[in-house]
Write a protein that holds these residues in place. Structure first.
Motif, PDB file in Angstrom:
ATOM      1  N   HIS A 102      -4.714  25.887 -90.142  1.00 47.24           N
ATOM      2  CA  HIS A 102      -3.339  26.279 -89.827  1.00 47.24           C
ATOM      3  C   HIS A 102      -3.299  27.215 -88.626  1.00 47.24           C
ATOM      4  O   HIS A 102      -4.327  27.653 -88.096  1.00 47.24           O
ATOM      5  N   GLY A 103      -2.109  27.549 -88.194  1.00 47.45           N
ATOM      6  CA  GLY A 103      -1.915  28.480 -87.088  1.00 47.45           C
ATOM      7  C   GLY A 103      -1.069  29.656 -87.526  1.00 47.45           C
ATOM      8  O   GLY A 103      -0.988  29.998 -88.713  1.00 47.45           O
ATOM      9  N   TRP A 104      -0.424  30.291 -86.546  1.00 53.19           N
ATOM     10  CA  TRP A 104       0.533  31.360 -86.847  1.00 53.19           C
ATOM     11  C   TRP A 104       1.886  31.010 -86.232  1.00 53.19           C
ATOM     12  O   TRP A 104       1.939  30.606 -85.059  1.00 53.19           O
ATOM     13  N   PRO A 105       2.992  31.189 -86.985  1.00 56.68           N
ATOM     14  CA  PRO A 105       2.987  31.528 -88.405  1.00 56.68           C
ATOM     15  C   PRO A 105       2.605  30.303 -89.225  1.00 56.68           C
ATOM     16  O   PRO A 105       3.103  29.211 -88.972  1.00 56.68           O
ATOM     17  N   GLY A 106       1.736  30.489 -90.177  1.00 58.01           N
ATOM     18  CA  GLY A 106       1.312  29.362 -90.989  1.00 58.01           C
ATOM     19  C   GLY A 106       0.393  29.799 -92.101  1.00 58.01           C
ATOM     20  O   GLY A 106      -0.169  30.907 -92.084  1.00 58.01           O
ATOM     21  N   THR A 107       0.235  28.914 -93.082  1.00 59.36           N
ATOM     22  CA  THR A 107      -0.646  29.107 -94.227  1.00 59.36           C
ATOM     23  C   THR A 107      -1.110  27.722 -94.670  1.00 59.36           C
ATOM     24  O   THR A 107      -0.605  26.708 -94.186  1.00 59.36           O
ATOM     25  N   PRO A 108      -2.050  27.636 -95.612  1.00 58.49           N
ATOM     26  CA  PRO A 108      -2.403  26.319 -96.150  1.00 58.49           C
ATOM     27  C   PRO A 108      -1.221  25.565 -96.756  1.00 58.49           C
ATOM     28  O   PRO A 108      -1.262  24.334 -96.841  1.00 58.49           O
ATOM     29  N   ALA A 109      -0.173  26.277 -97.161  1.00 59.33           N
ATOM     30  CA  ALA A 109       1.007  25.600 -97.709  1.00 59.33           C
ATOM     31  C   ALA A 109       1.649  24.667 -96.693  1.00 59.33           C
ATOM     32  O   ALA A 109       2.378  23.741 -97.074  1.00 59.33           O
ATOM     33  N   ASP A 110       1.388  24.888 -95.400  1.00 59.06           N
ATOM     34  CA  ASP A 110       1.912  23.982 -94.382  1.00 59.06           C
ATOM     35  C   ASP A 110       1.501  22.545 -94.644  1.00 59.06           C
ATOM     36  O   ASP A 110       2.214  21.607 -94.284  1.00 59.06           O
ATOM     37  N   PHE A 111       0.327  22.348 -95.261  1.00 64.37           N
ATOM     38  CA  PHE A 111      -0.268  21.021 -95.375  1.00 64.37           C
ATOM     39  C   PHE A 111       0.008  20.334 -96.708  1.00 64.37           C
ATOM     40  O   PHE A 111      -0.543  19.252 -96.960  1.00 64.37           O
ATOM     41  N   LEU A 112       0.835  20.923 -97.555  1.00 68.61           N
ATOM     42  CA  LEU A 112       1.007  20.363 -98.895  1.00 68.61           C
ATOM     43  C   LEU A 112       1.502  18.918 -98.865  1.00 68.61           C
ATOM     44  O   LEU A 112       1.070  18.091 -99.677  1.00 68.61           O
ATOM     45  N   ASP A 113       2.379  18.584 -97.926  1.00 66.15           N
ATOM     46  CA  ASP A 113       2.909  17.224 -97.871  1.00 66.15           C
ATOM     47  C   ASP A 113       1.930  16.228 -97.258  1.00 66.15           C
ATOM     48  O   ASP A 113       2.207  15.020 -97.229  1.00 66.15           O
ATOM     49  N   LEU A 114       0.791  16.724 -96.757  1.00 62.92           N
ATOM     50  CA  LEU A 114      -0.245  15.831 -96.244  1.00 62.92           C
ATOM     51  C   LEU A 114      -1.292  15.503 -97.296  1.00 62.92           C
ATOM     52  O   LEU A 114      -2.044  14.532 -97.139  1.00 62.92           O
ATOM     53  N   ILE A 115      -1.367  16.293 -98.355  1.00 59.23           N
ATOM     54  CA  ILE A 115      -2.456  16.150 -99.314  1.00 59.23           C
ATOM     55  C   ILE A 115      -2.465  14.764 -99.941  1.00 59.23           C
ATOM     56  O   ILE A 115      -3.503  14.079 -99.956  1.00 59.23           O
ATOM     57  N   GLY A 116      -1.336  14.326-100.455  1.00 56.75           N
ATOM     58  CA  GLY A 116      -1.282  13.001-101.082  1.00 56.75           C
ATOM     59  C   GLY A 116      -1.610  11.872-100.120  1.00 56.75           C
ATOM     60  O   GLY A 116      -2.505  11.054-100.391  1.00 56.75           O
ATOM     61  N   PRO A 117      -0.908  11.776 -98.982  1.00 55.45           N
ATOM     62  CA  PRO A 117      -1.188  10.692 -98.046  1.00 55.45           C
ATOM     63  C   PRO A 117      -2.619  10.662 -97.521  1.00 55.45           C
ATOM     64  O   PRO A 117      -3.136   9.586 -97.215  1.00 55.45           O
TER      65      PRO A 117
END
Length: 386
Positions: A102-117
Protein backbone atom coordinates in the motif's frame (compact mmCIF):
# COMPACT_ATOMS: atom_id res chain seq x y z
CA UNK A 1 9.95 -17.38 21.18
CA UNK A 2 12.59 -16.04 18.79
CA UNK A 3 12.53 -12.65 17.09
CA UNK A 4 11.94 -14.43 13.76
CA UNK A 5 8.69 -16.00 14.91
CA UNK A 6 5.46 -15.23 13.10
CA UNK A 7 2.74 -14.44 15.62
CA UNK A 8 -1.04 -14.57 15.03
CA UNK A 9 -2.70 -11.16 15.36
CA UNK A 10 -6.23 -9.85 15.76
CA UNK A 11 -7.32 -6.24 15.76
CA UNK A 12 -8.96 -5.31 19.06
CA UNK A 13 -9.04 -1.57 19.72
CA UNK A 14 -9.83 -0.77 23.37
CA UNK A 15 -13.23 0.80 23.83
CA UNK A 16 -11.60 3.60 25.80
CA UNK A 17 -9.72 4.63 22.65
CA UNK A 18 -12.93 4.76 20.64
CA UNK A 19 -14.62 6.79 23.37
CA UNK A 20 -11.70 9.20 23.46
CA UNK A 21 -11.87 9.61 19.68
CA UNK A 22 -15.56 10.44 19.78
CA UNK A 23 -15.08 12.90 22.62
CA UNK A 24 -12.23 14.67 20.83
CA UNK A 25 -14.27 14.97 17.64
CA UNK A 26 -17.13 16.60 19.52
CA UNK A 27 -14.74 19.19 21.01
CA UNK A 28 -13.14 20.23 17.71
CA UNK A 29 -12.59 23.96 17.38
CA UNK A 30 -13.68 24.57 13.81
CA UNK A 31 -12.19 27.30 11.65
CA UNK A 32 -14.25 29.94 9.87
CA UNK A 33 -14.54 29.85 6.11
CA UNK A 34 -14.01 32.78 3.81
CA UNK A 35 -17.22 33.20 1.79
CA UNK A 36 -17.00 32.04 -1.80
CA UNK A 37 -14.08 29.66 -1.29
CA UNK A 38 -13.97 25.92 -1.86
CA UNK A 39 -11.60 22.99 -2.21
CA UNK A 40 -8.91 25.10 -3.89
CA UNK A 41 -7.86 26.28 -0.40
CA UNK A 42 -8.04 22.87 1.21
CA UNK A 43 -10.92 20.96 2.76
CA UNK A 44 -14.00 23.21 3.24
CA UNK A 45 -14.98 23.48 6.88
CA UNK A 46 -18.63 22.67 6.27
CA UNK A 47 -17.72 19.45 4.48
CA UNK A 48 -15.15 18.41 7.07
CA UNK A 49 -17.46 19.20 9.94
CA UNK A 50 -20.21 17.01 8.51
CA UNK A 51 -17.76 14.16 7.82
CA UNK A 52 -16.38 14.39 11.36
CA UNK A 53 -19.90 14.17 12.76
CA UNK A 54 -20.48 11.04 10.70
CA UNK A 55 -17.22 9.58 11.99
CA UNK A 56 -18.20 10.29 15.58
CA UNK A 57 -21.81 9.12 15.45
CA UNK A 58 -22.36 6.73 12.54
CA UNK A 59 -19.10 5.13 11.48
CA UNK A 60 -19.00 1.58 12.86
CA UNK A 61 -15.39 0.76 13.68
CA UNK A 62 -16.34 -2.58 15.20
CA UNK A 63 -17.87 -3.68 11.88
CA UNK A 64 -14.67 -2.71 10.08
CA UNK A 65 -12.61 -4.48 12.71
CA UNK A 66 -14.69 -7.63 12.31
CA UNK A 67 -14.29 -7.62 8.54
CA UNK A 68 -10.53 -7.21 8.76
CA UNK A 69 -10.38 -9.99 11.34
CA UNK A 70 -12.00 -12.37 8.86
CA UNK A 71 -8.60 -12.66 7.21
CA UNK A 72 -5.54 -14.35 8.71
CA UNK A 73 -3.27 -11.68 10.20
CA UNK A 74 0.15 -11.93 11.77
CA UNK A 75 3.05 -9.89 13.07
CA UNK A 76 6.77 -10.55 13.04
CA UNK A 77 9.85 -8.60 14.04
CA UNK A 78 12.28 -7.65 11.28
CA UNK A 79 15.40 -5.62 11.99
CA UNK A 80 13.92 -4.62 15.34
CA UNK A 81 10.66 -3.35 13.84
CA UNK A 82 7.22 -4.90 14.19
CA UNK A 83 5.64 -5.77 10.84
CA UNK A 84 1.94 -6.58 10.54
CA UNK A 85 0.55 -8.44 7.54
CA UNK A 86 -2.37 -10.36 6.11
CA UNK A 87 -1.59 -13.75 4.56
CA UNK A 88 -4.30 -15.34 2.44
CA UNK A 89 -3.46 -18.51 0.56
CA UNK A 90 -5.34 -19.59 -2.54
CA UNK A 91 -6.68 -23.14 -2.79
CA UNK A 92 -5.18 -23.38 -6.27
CA UNK A 93 -2.01 -25.49 -6.34
CA UNK A 94 -0.57 -23.38 -9.16
CA UNK A 95 -1.08 -20.07 -7.31
CA UNK A 96 1.71 -17.51 -7.45
CA UNK A 97 2.80 -15.72 -4.26
CA UNK A 98 2.08 -12.00 -4.59
CA UNK A 99 3.13 -9.17 -2.28
CA UNK A 100 0.69 -6.23 -2.27
CA UNK A 101 2.19 -2.95 -0.99
CA UNK A 102 0.00 0.00 0.00
CA UNK A 103 0.91 3.68 -0.06
CA UNK A 104 -0.06 6.80 1.86
CA UNK A 105 -2.77 7.38 2.73
CA UNK A 106 -3.39 3.66 2.75
CA UNK A 107 -3.53 0.41 4.69
CA UNK A 108 -3.94 -3.28 3.82
CA UNK A 109 -7.70 -2.62 3.91
CA UNK A 110 -7.24 -0.93 0.53
CA UNK A 111 -6.89 -4.39 -1.01
CA UNK A 112 -9.91 -6.14 0.52
CA UNK A 113 -11.88 -6.08 -2.74
CA UNK A 114 -8.94 -7.69 -4.57
CA UNK A 115 -8.62 -10.68 -2.25
CA UNK A 116 -11.42 -12.75 -3.75
CA UNK A 117 -10.67 -12.08 -7.43
CA UNK A 118 -6.95 -12.76 -6.97
CA UNK A 119 -7.11 -15.83 -4.70
CA UNK A 120 -10.16 -17.46 -6.28
CA UNK A 121 -10.70 -16.14 -9.82
CA UNK A 122 -13.07 -18.98 -10.72
CA UNK A 123 -15.54 -17.82 -8.08
CA UNK A 124 -15.35 -14.36 -9.61
CA UNK A 125 -16.13 -15.32 -13.19
CA UNK A 126 -12.68 -16.04 -14.62
CA UNK A 127 -11.63 -19.67 -14.05
CA UNK A 128 -8.75 -19.39 -16.55
CA UNK A 129 -7.11 -16.47 -14.76
CA UNK A 130 -4.02 -17.00 -12.62
CA UNK A 131 -4.50 -17.28 -8.87
CA UNK A 132 -2.32 -15.84 -6.11
CA UNK A 133 -1.29 -16.43 -2.53
CA UNK A 134 -1.50 -12.91 -1.08
CA UNK A 135 0.82 -11.29 1.44
CA UNK A 136 -0.43 -7.82 2.33
CA UNK A 137 1.87 -6.05 4.81
CA UNK A 138 1.34 -2.86 6.70
CA UNK A 139 4.39 -0.75 5.88
CA UNK A 140 6.79 -0.42 8.83
CA UNK A 141 5.78 2.60 10.87
CA UNK A 142 2.23 2.65 9.52
CA UNK A 143 -1.00 1.39 11.07
CA UNK A 144 -0.85 -1.94 12.85
CA UNK A 145 2.88 -2.32 12.28
CA UNK A 146 3.05 0.38 14.94
CA UNK A 147 5.24 3.46 15.27
CA UNK A 148 8.87 3.27 14.21
CA UNK A 149 11.37 3.11 17.03
CA UNK A 150 14.44 4.25 15.10
CA UNK A 151 15.49 6.31 12.10
CA UNK A 152 16.70 5.02 8.75
CA UNK A 153 13.57 3.27 7.49
CA UNK A 154 13.80 4.48 3.90
CA UNK A 155 12.53 2.62 0.82
CA UNK A 156 15.61 0.40 0.61
CA UNK A 157 15.32 -0.77 4.20
CA UNK A 158 11.58 -1.35 3.81
CA UNK A 159 12.21 -3.35 0.63
CA UNK A 160 14.76 -5.49 2.46
CA UNK A 161 12.29 -6.06 5.31
CA UNK A 162 9.59 -7.19 2.91
CA UNK A 163 12.03 -9.52 1.15
CA UNK A 164 12.82 -11.00 4.56
CA UNK A 165 9.10 -11.35 5.29
CA UNK A 166 8.55 -13.35 2.09
CA UNK A 167 11.55 -15.53 2.93
CA UNK A 168 10.16 -16.27 6.39
CA UNK A 169 6.90 -17.34 4.78
CA UNK A 170 8.80 -19.76 2.58
CA UNK A 171 8.29 -17.94 -0.71
CA UNK A 172 11.44 -18.22 -2.81
CA UNK A 173 9.91 -16.62 -5.93
CA UNK A 174 7.04 -14.15 -5.95
CA UNK A 175 5.45 -11.19 -7.65
CA UNK A 176 5.08 -7.67 -6.29
CA UNK A 177 2.36 -5.08 -6.81
CA UNK A 178 2.18 -1.59 -5.36
CA UNK A 179 1.10 1.98 -5.83
CA UNK A 180 2.24 5.28 -4.30
CA UNK A 181 4.86 4.16 -1.71
CA UNK A 182 4.45 0.70 -3.18
CA UNK A 183 5.49 2.01 -6.59
CA UNK A 184 8.82 3.05 -5.02
CA UNK A 185 9.33 0.03 -2.78
CA UNK A 186 8.27 -2.60 -5.33
CA UNK A 187 10.80 -1.67 -8.04
CA UNK A 188 13.51 -1.22 -5.42
CA UNK A 189 12.79 -4.65 -4.00
CA UNK A 190 13.07 -6.07 -7.52
CA UNK A 191 16.31 -4.21 -8.19
CA UNK A 192 18.01 -5.22 -4.94
CA UNK A 193 16.45 -8.68 -4.44
CA UNK A 194 15.71 -9.54 -8.05
CA UNK A 195 16.62 -13.20 -7.75
CA UNK A 196 13.36 -13.65 -5.83
CA UNK A 197 11.00 -11.40 -7.84
CA UNK A 198 9.33 -12.74 -10.99
CA UNK A 199 7.77 -9.40 -11.85
CA UNK A 200 6.64 -6.02 -10.52
CA UNK A 201 3.28 -4.46 -11.29
CA UNK A 202 2.88 -0.79 -10.36
CA UNK A 203 0.26 1.90 -10.45
CA UNK A 204 1.05 5.55 -9.74
CA UNK A 205 4.60 4.95 -10.93
CA UNK A 206 6.65 8.16 -10.78
CA UNK A 207 8.66 8.88 -13.93
CA UNK A 208 10.97 11.82 -14.57
CA UNK A 209 12.11 13.46 -17.82
CA UNK A 210 15.33 11.90 -19.03
CA UNK A 211 16.95 15.15 -20.12
CA UNK A 212 17.27 13.81 -23.66
CA UNK A 213 15.95 16.43 -26.14
CA UNK A 214 14.92 13.63 -28.48
CA UNK A 215 12.68 12.14 -25.79
CA UNK A 216 11.03 15.49 -25.15
CA UNK A 217 10.49 16.11 -28.87
CA UNK A 218 8.89 12.69 -29.24
CA UNK A 219 6.25 13.21 -26.52
CA UNK A 220 2.71 12.78 -27.75
CA UNK A 221 0.11 15.43 -27.01
CA UNK A 222 -1.33 13.24 -24.25
CA UNK A 223 2.14 12.78 -22.73
CA UNK A 224 2.78 16.52 -22.87
CA UNK A 225 -0.47 17.08 -21.00
CA UNK A 226 0.56 14.48 -18.43
CA UNK A 227 3.93 16.16 -17.94
CA UNK A 228 2.23 19.55 -17.57
CA UNK A 229 -0.12 18.05 -14.98
CA UNK A 230 2.88 16.75 -13.04
CA UNK A 231 4.42 20.23 -13.11
CA UNK A 232 1.12 21.68 -11.85
CA UNK A 233 1.08 19.12 -9.03
CA UNK A 234 4.65 19.98 -8.07
CA UNK A 235 3.78 23.69 -7.98
CA UNK A 236 0.40 23.51 -6.30
CA UNK A 237 -0.20 20.04 -4.86
CA UNK A 238 2.99 18.80 -3.23
CA UNK A 239 3.06 20.91 -0.05
CA UNK A 240 2.00 17.92 2.06
CA UNK A 241 5.03 15.94 0.86
CA UNK A 242 7.49 18.80 1.27
CA UNK A 243 6.31 19.43 4.82
CA UNK A 244 6.45 15.75 5.76
CA UNK A 245 9.80 15.37 4.06
CA UNK A 246 11.38 18.34 5.84
CA UNK A 247 9.63 18.86 9.20
CA UNK A 248 7.74 15.63 9.93
CA UNK A 249 7.61 15.92 13.71
CA UNK A 250 6.00 19.36 13.64
CA UNK A 251 3.32 18.09 11.29
CA UNK A 252 2.86 14.86 13.20
CA UNK A 253 2.19 16.64 16.50
CA UNK A 254 -0.74 18.45 14.91
CA UNK A 255 -2.16 15.23 13.49
CA UNK A 256 -1.56 13.18 16.64
CA UNK A 257 -3.54 15.58 18.82
CA UNK A 258 -6.55 16.23 16.60
CA UNK A 259 -8.62 13.57 14.87
CA UNK A 260 -10.33 16.31 12.87
CA UNK A 261 -6.89 17.43 11.72
CA UNK A 262 -5.95 13.87 10.78
CA UNK A 263 -9.25 13.56 8.92
CA UNK A 264 -8.71 16.75 6.95
CA UNK A 265 -5.10 15.85 6.14
CA UNK A 266 -6.12 12.52 4.61
CA UNK A 267 -9.50 13.29 3.07
CA UNK A 268 -7.95 16.13 1.08
CA UNK A 269 -5.90 13.51 -0.78
CA UNK A 270 -8.96 11.37 -1.47
CA UNK A 271 -10.55 14.45 -3.02
CA UNK A 272 -7.54 15.55 -5.09
CA UNK A 273 -6.24 12.16 -6.21
CA UNK A 274 -9.40 10.24 -7.08
CA UNK A 275 -11.03 10.29 -10.50
CA UNK A 276 -11.60 13.97 -11.28
CA UNK A 277 -15.08 13.30 -12.65
CA UNK A 278 -16.32 13.15 -9.05
CA UNK A 279 -17.07 16.28 -7.07
CA UNK A 280 -16.67 14.69 -3.64
CA UNK A 281 -14.28 11.97 -2.47
CA UNK A 282 -17.06 9.64 -1.30
CA UNK A 283 -18.42 9.59 -4.85
CA UNK A 284 -15.21 7.82 -5.84
CA UNK A 285 -14.60 5.79 -2.68
CA UNK A 286 -17.17 4.69 -0.13
CA UNK A 287 -17.17 6.99 2.89
CA UNK A 288 -16.63 4.14 5.33
CA UNK A 289 -13.54 3.02 3.38
CA UNK A 290 -12.12 6.53 3.59
CA UNK A 291 -12.77 6.64 7.31
CA UNK A 292 -11.23 3.19 7.76
CA UNK A 293 -7.90 4.60 6.59
CA UNK A 294 -8.20 7.68 8.78
CA UNK A 295 -9.25 5.64 11.81
CA UNK A 296 -6.35 3.20 11.46
CA UNK A 297 -3.79 6.01 11.44
CA UNK A 298 -5.48 7.70 14.39
CA UNK A 299 -6.04 4.61 16.52
CA UNK A 300 -2.50 3.31 16.00
CA UNK A 301 -0.89 6.72 16.63
CA UNK A 302 1.33 6.42 13.56
CA UNK A 303 1.09 9.97 12.19
CA UNK A 304 4.74 10.56 13.13
CA UNK A 305 6.05 7.45 11.45
CA UNK A 306 3.97 8.00 8.33
CA UNK A 307 5.28 11.55 8.01
CA UNK A 308 8.85 10.49 8.75
CA UNK A 309 8.69 8.02 5.86
CA UNK A 310 8.89 11.00 3.50
CA UNK A 311 11.77 12.47 5.48
CA UNK A 312 13.72 9.23 5.17
CA UNK A 313 13.10 9.13 1.42
CA UNK A 314 14.14 12.74 0.92
CA UNK A 315 17.32 12.16 2.92
CA UNK A 316 18.29 8.80 1.43
CA UNK A 317 21.37 9.60 -0.67
CA UNK A 318 20.85 6.43 -2.74
CA UNK A 319 17.31 7.34 -3.74
CA UNK A 320 18.04 9.39 -6.83
CA UNK A 321 21.62 8.32 -7.47
CA UNK A 322 22.25 6.97 -10.99
CA UNK A 323 21.39 3.28 -11.25
CA UNK A 324 21.55 0.67 -13.98
CA UNK A 325 18.28 -0.10 -15.68
CA UNK A 326 16.20 -2.65 -13.80
CA UNK A 327 16.00 -6.12 -15.30
CA UNK A 328 12.94 -7.63 -13.59
CA UNK A 329 9.86 -7.62 -15.88
CA UNK A 330 7.71 -4.63 -14.96
CA UNK A 331 4.08 -3.85 -15.73
CA UNK A 332 2.50 -0.42 -15.31
CA UNK A 333 -1.16 0.54 -15.01
CA UNK A 334 -1.85 4.24 -15.54
CA UNK A 335 -5.10 5.65 -14.19
CA UNK A 336 -6.51 9.11 -14.73
CA UNK A 337 -5.97 11.56 -11.87
CA UNK A 338 -2.60 12.26 -10.25
CA UNK A 339 -0.98 9.53 -12.33
CA UNK A 340 1.74 11.04 -14.50
CA UNK A 341 3.74 8.03 -15.70
CA UNK A 342 5.15 8.35 -19.22
CA UNK A 343 6.31 5.16 -20.89
CA UNK A 344 9.40 6.46 -22.70
CA UNK A 345 10.71 7.80 -19.38
CA UNK A 346 9.79 4.61 -17.49
CA UNK A 347 11.64 2.47 -20.02
CA UNK A 348 14.91 4.24 -19.20
CA UNK A 349 14.75 2.90 -15.62
CA UNK A 350 12.65 -0.28 -15.78
CA UNK A 351 12.25 -3.38 -17.93
CA UNK A 352 8.75 -2.47 -19.12
CA UNK A 353 6.98 -5.45 -20.67
CA UNK A 354 3.36 -4.43 -20.00
CA UNK A 355 1.68 -1.01 -20.11
CA UNK A 356 -2.03 -0.28 -19.65
CA UNK A 357 -3.89 3.03 -19.61
CA UNK A 358 -7.35 3.38 -18.09
CA UNK A 359 -9.82 6.21 -18.36
CA UNK A 360 -11.57 5.77 -15.04
CA UNK A 361 -10.20 5.48 -11.54
CA UNK A 362 -7.44 7.54 -10.03
CA UNK A 363 -4.59 7.24 -7.56
CA UNK A 364 -6.41 4.61 -5.47
CA UNK A 365 -7.52 1.99 -8.03
CA UNK A 366 -7.77 -0.81 -5.45
CA UNK A 367 -10.52 1.26 -3.80
CA UNK A 368 -11.96 3.03 -6.86
CA UNK A 369 -11.89 0.42 -9.63
CA UNK A 370 -10.73 -2.87 -8.06
CA UNK A 371 -12.03 -4.92 -10.98
CA UNK A 372 -9.80 -3.02 -13.44
CA UNK A 373 -6.75 -3.31 -11.21
CA UNK A 374 -7.32 -7.02 -10.53
CA UNK A 375 -7.72 -7.69 -14.23
CA UNK A 376 -4.51 -5.88 -15.09
CA UNK A 377 -2.57 -7.68 -12.36
CA UNK A 378 -3.79 -11.03 -13.66
CA UNK A 379 -2.98 -10.12 -17.27
CA UNK A 380 0.54 -9.04 -16.39
CA UNK A 381 1.45 -12.04 -14.30
CA UNK A 382 -0.19 -14.54 -16.66
CA UNK A 383 2.63 -13.77 -19.10
CA UNK A 384 5.37 -14.53 -16.58
CA UNK A 385 6.68 -17.86 -15.36
CA UNK A 386 7.76 -18.74 -11.86
Amino acid sequence: MSSNDIRPFRIDIPQADLDDLRERLTRTRWIDEVPGTGWERGVPTAYLRELAAYWAEKFDWRAIEARLNEYPQFTTTIDGQNVHFLHIRSEREDATPLLLIHGWPGTPADFLDLIGPLTDPAAHGDPQAPAFHLVIPTLPGHGFSGPLTETGWHDGKVAAALAELMARLGYERYGVQGGDHGAFVGPRLAREHGEHVIGVHANALVTFPTGDPADMAALTEAEQQRLAAMKQWQDDGSAYMNLAGSRPNTLAQLLADSPAGQLGWIVEKYKEWTDASHELPEQAIDRDKILTTVAVYWLTDTARSAANYYYERFHDYTMFAPKPKGTVPTGVAVFTTADFAIRRFAEKAHNIVHWSEFYSGGHFPALEVPELLAGDIREFFSGLTR
